[in-house]
Design a protein around this motif. Structure first.
Motif, PDB file in Angstrom:
ATOM      1  N   ALA A   1      33.813 -14.532 -22.080  1.00 32.10           N
ATOM      2  CA  ALA A   1      33.068 -15.562 -22.144  1.00 32.10           C
ATOM      3  C   ALA A   1      31.753 -15.225 -21.485  1.00 32.10           C
ATOM      4  CB  ALA A   1      33.109 -17.020 -21.199  1.00 32.10           C
ATOM      5  N   TRP A   2      30.710 -15.420 -22.355  1.00 36.62           N
ATOM      6  CA  TRP A   2      29.288 -14.881 -21.913  1.00 36.62           C
ATOM      7  C   TRP A   2      28.334 -16.233 -21.694  1.00 36.62           C
ATOM      8  CZ3 TRP A   2      24.468 -13.172 -25.041  1.00 36.62           C
ATOM      9  CH2 TRP A   2      23.427 -12.681 -24.122  1.00 36.62           C
ATOM     10  N   SER A   3      27.907 -16.340 -20.433  1.00 40.10           N
ATOM     11  CA  SER A   3      27.396 -17.825 -20.373  1.00 40.10           C
ATOM     12  C   SER A   3      26.042 -17.436 -19.808  1.00 40.10           C
ATOM     13  CB  SER A   3      28.198 -18.567 -19.264  1.00 40.10           C
ATOM     14  OG  SER A   3      27.816 -18.290 -17.921  1.00 40.10           O
ATOM     15  N   ILE A   4      24.873 -18.389 -20.139  1.00 41.22           N
ATOM     16  CA  ILE A   4      23.724 -18.410 -19.392  1.00 41.22           C
ATOM     17  C   ILE A   4      23.418 -19.990 -18.881  1.00 41.22           C
ATOM     18  CG2 ILE A   4      21.007 -18.106 -19.326  1.00 41.22           C
ATOM     19  CD1 ILE A   4      21.942 -16.121 -21.732  1.00 41.22           C
TER      20      ILE A   4
ATOM     21  N   ASP B   1      26.244 -32.403 -14.242  1.00 42.96           N
ATOM     22  CA  ASP B   1      25.202 -32.907 -15.031  1.00 42.96           C
ATOM     23  C   ASP B   1      24.498 -31.513 -15.765  1.00 42.96           C
ATOM     24  OD1 ASP B   1      24.570 -31.095 -12.768  1.00 42.96           O
ATOM     25  OD2 ASP B   1      22.667 -32.490 -12.293  1.00 42.96           O
ATOM     26  N   ILE B   2      25.227 -30.613 -16.218  1.00 42.11           N
ATOM     27  CA  ILE B   2      24.829 -29.510 -16.862  1.00 42.11           C
ATOM     28  C   ILE B   2      24.311 -29.611 -18.024  1.00 42.11           C
ATOM     29  CG2 ILE B   2      26.974 -28.815 -18.110  1.00 42.11           C
ATOM     30  CD1 ILE B   2      24.970 -26.238 -16.051  1.00 42.11           C
ATOM     31  N   GLY B   3      24.572 -30.532 -19.045  1.00 44.53           N
ATOM     32  CA  GLY B   3      23.931 -31.054 -20.130  1.00 44.53           C
ATOM     33  C   GLY B   3      23.585 -29.953 -21.232  1.00 44.53           C
ATOM     34  N   ASP B   4      22.291 -29.947 -21.297  1.00 39.85           N
ATOM     35  CA  ASP B   4      21.918 -28.908 -22.329  1.00 39.85           C
ATOM     36  C   ASP B   4      21.365 -27.386 -21.685  1.00 39.85           C
ATOM     37  OD1 ASP B   4      19.571 -29.765 -20.814  1.00 39.85           O
ATOM     38  OD2 ASP B   4      18.462 -29.931 -22.788  1.00 39.85           O
ATOM     39  N   ARG B   5      21.750 -27.508 -20.208  1.00 39.95           N
ATOM     40  CA  ARG B   5      21.381 -26.299 -19.465  1.00 39.95           C
ATOM     41  C   ARG B   5      22.359 -25.224 -19.683  1.00 39.95           C
ATOM     42  NH1 ARG B   5      21.345 -27.138 -14.340  1.00 39.95           N
ATOM     43  NH2 ARG B   5      22.681 -29.271 -14.284  1.00 39.95           N
ATOM     44  N   VAL B   6      23.192 -25.070 -20.425  1.00 42.59           N
ATOM     45  CA  VAL B   6      24.153 -23.954 -20.617  1.00 42.59           C
ATOM     46  C   VAL B   6      24.031 -23.352 -21.968  1.00 42.59           C
ATOM     47  CG1 VAL B   6      25.954 -25.675 -21.245  1.00 42.59           C
ATOM     48  CG2 VAL B   6      26.523 -23.530 -20.251  1.00 42.59           C
ATOM     49  N   PHE B   7      24.399 -22.204 -22.064  1.00 43.11           N
ATOM     50  CA  PHE B   7      24.743 -21.604 -23.313  1.00 43.11           C
ATOM     51  C   PHE B   7      25.907 -20.698 -23.152  1.00 43.11           C
ATOM     52  CE2 PHE B   7      25.234 -17.032 -24.968  1.00 43.11           C
ATOM     53  CZ  PHE B   7      25.339 -17.316 -26.480  1.00 43.11           C
ATOM     54  N   LEU B   8      27.159 -20.957 -23.844  1.00 46.05           N
ATOM     55  CA  LEU B   8      28.290 -20.626 -23.470  1.00 46.05           C
ATOM     56  C   LEU B   8      29.006 -20.073 -24.807  1.00 46.05           C
ATOM     57  CD1 LEU B   8      30.572 -19.893 -21.432  1.00 46.05           C
ATOM     58  CD2 LEU B   8      31.510 -22.147 -21.762  1.00 46.05           C
ATOM     59  N   ALA B   9      29.306 -18.550 -24.857  1.00 46.96           N
ATOM     60  CA  ALA B   9      30.092 -18.306 -25.780  1.00 46.96           C
ATOM     61  C   ALA B   9      31.198 -17.669 -25.413  1.00 46.96           C
ATOM     62  CB  ALA B   9      29.069 -16.743 -26.465  1.00 46.96           C
ATOM     63  N   VAL B  10      32.317 -18.170 -25.983  1.00 52.40           N
ATOM     64  CA  VAL B  10      33.919 -17.933 -25.600  1.00 52.40           C
ATOM     65  C   VAL B  10      34.283 -17.206 -26.827  1.00 52.40           C
ATOM     66  CG1 VAL B  10      36.043 -18.505 -24.960  1.00 52.40           C
ATOM     67  CG2 VAL B  10      34.134 -19.413 -23.953  1.00 52.40           C
ATOM     68  N   ARG B  11      35.180 -16.010 -26.754  1.00 53.76           N
ATOM     69  CA  ARG B  11      35.447 -15.356 -27.889  1.00 53.76           C
ATOM     70  C   ARG B  11      36.868 -15.004 -27.446  1.00 53.76           C
ATOM     71  NH1 ARG B  11      32.388 -17.648 -30.267  1.00 53.76           N
ATOM     72  NH2 ARG B  11      30.832 -17.136 -31.440  1.00 53.76           N
ATOM     73  N   SER B  12      37.952 -14.923 -28.463  1.00 53.00           N
ATOM     74  CA  SER B  12      39.046 -14.361 -28.277  1.00 53.00           C
ATOM     75  C   SER B  12      39.387 -13.181 -29.058  1.00 53.00           C
ATOM     76  CB  SER B  12      40.146 -15.227 -29.075  1.00 53.00           C
ATOM     77  OG  SER B  12      41.549 -14.824 -29.057  1.00 53.00           O
TER      78      SER B  12
ATOM     79  N   GLY C   1      20.868 -18.568 -28.119  1.00 56.55           N
ATOM     80  CA  GLY C   1      21.256 -19.362 -26.984  1.00 56.55           C
ATOM     81  C   GLY C   1      20.559 -18.781 -25.610  1.00 56.55           C
ATOM     82  N   PRO C   2      20.308 -17.502 -25.519  1.00 63.85           N
ATOM     83  CA  PRO C   2      19.454 -17.028 -24.586  1.00 63.85           C
ATOM     84  C   PRO C   2      17.893 -17.342 -24.419  1.00 63.85           C
ATOM     85  CG  PRO C   2      21.099 -15.176 -25.265  1.00 63.85           C
ATOM     86  CD  PRO C   2      21.232 -16.376 -26.290  1.00 63.85           C
ATOM     87  N   LEU C   3      17.484 -17.242 -25.606  1.00 62.29           N
ATOM     88  CA  LEU C   3      15.992 -17.636 -25.608  1.00 62.29           C
ATOM     89  C   LEU C   3      15.758 -19.036 -25.296  1.00 62.29           C
ATOM     90  CD1 LEU C   3      12.931 -16.549 -25.658  1.00 62.29           C
ATOM     91  CD2 LEU C   3      13.401 -16.752 -28.228  1.00 62.29           C
ATOM     92  N   ARG C   4      16.601 -19.806 -25.910  1.00 60.52           N
ATOM     93  CA  ARG C   4      16.438 -21.293 -25.756  1.00 60.52           C
ATOM     94  C   ARG C   4      16.611 -21.705 -24.128  1.00 60.52           C
ATOM     95  NH1 ARG C   4      19.731 -25.320 -24.409  1.00 60.52           N
ATOM     96  NH2 ARG C   4      21.886 -24.228 -24.656  1.00 60.52           N
TER      97      ARG C   4
END
Length: 198
Positions: free
Chosen positions: A6-9, A91-102, A175-178
């Motif tokens: 996972a890579w999250s911001i 309350d994370i809402g739109d404050r997350v970018f999450l890419a999960v990869r198998s 996601g990162p720039l958003r």
């Protein structure tokens, strides 16, 4: 490669960033200060290492495993959980970018897609960072230079991003720039983490 990564911001107020700093910053610095990692980064950004998918390039962006402790557990005495305390905030809402990869690494694909010149403009270390709201605002111009693509550059980056996306899933190129723009607009800090989740 039998892994899921996972890579999250995530964007947070400065009080949470300050609470997270003693846990996260030493781990990020430990990865950044490993001599082999610093050598690989210097060679890659100078064009001395191929950015093609290779074990050496993966070893660079995968890091030395220090940040992994934020997911695995820092210690028996510290109940902090990346999954619950950062990603799982109610309350994370739109404050997350999450890419999960198998069987793949989202952050690896991201760095391969943007290349070393753009990657060198990004703060932190290979997809991991912890920034206050002031640091987010200060770094936004560089991040926009790195991640705001002209159409021809976007097409090249999309060809180099080998990940497949389902409908509605946010690309590692978007996601990162958003998140950076959202955090700057709302006066928030940012936490970026790349880990193995199983």
């Amino acid at each position: 490669m039998g892994i899921t990564t996972a890579w999250s911001i995530t964007a947070h107020d400065d009080s949470f960033i300050a609470e997270l700093a003693p846990r996260a910053l030493p781990l990020i610095e430990a990865e950044r200060n490993e001599p082999l990692a610093r050598d690989r980064w210097a060679r890659w950004t100078a064009g001395g290492m191929t950015a093609e998918p290779s074990e050496e390039f993966l070893d660079l962006v995968r890091g030395g495993g220090h940040v992994q402790r934020m997911y695995d557990g820092l210690s028996e005495d510290d109940p902090f959980s990346l999954l619950d305390d950062v990603w799982g905030q109610e309350d994370i809402g739109d404050r997350v970018f999450l890419a999960v990869r198998s069987k793949d690494w989202a952050v690896w694909s991201f760095f391969h897609a943007v290349g070393p010149d753009r990657a060198a403009l990004l703060p932190g270390w290979c997809g991991t960072f912890l920034l206050t709201s002031a640091e987010v605002r200060a770094t936004l111009p560089d991040v926009e230079r790195a991640l705001a693509f002209r159409p021809v550059d976007r097409a090249v980056a999309e060809r180099r991003d080998w990940l497949e996306y389902s409908d509605g899933e946010e690309s590692v190129l978007d996601g990162p720039l958003r998140l950076w723009r959202l955090a700057a607009r709302r006066g928030l800090g940012l936490c970026g983490v790349s880990v193995v989740i199983c």
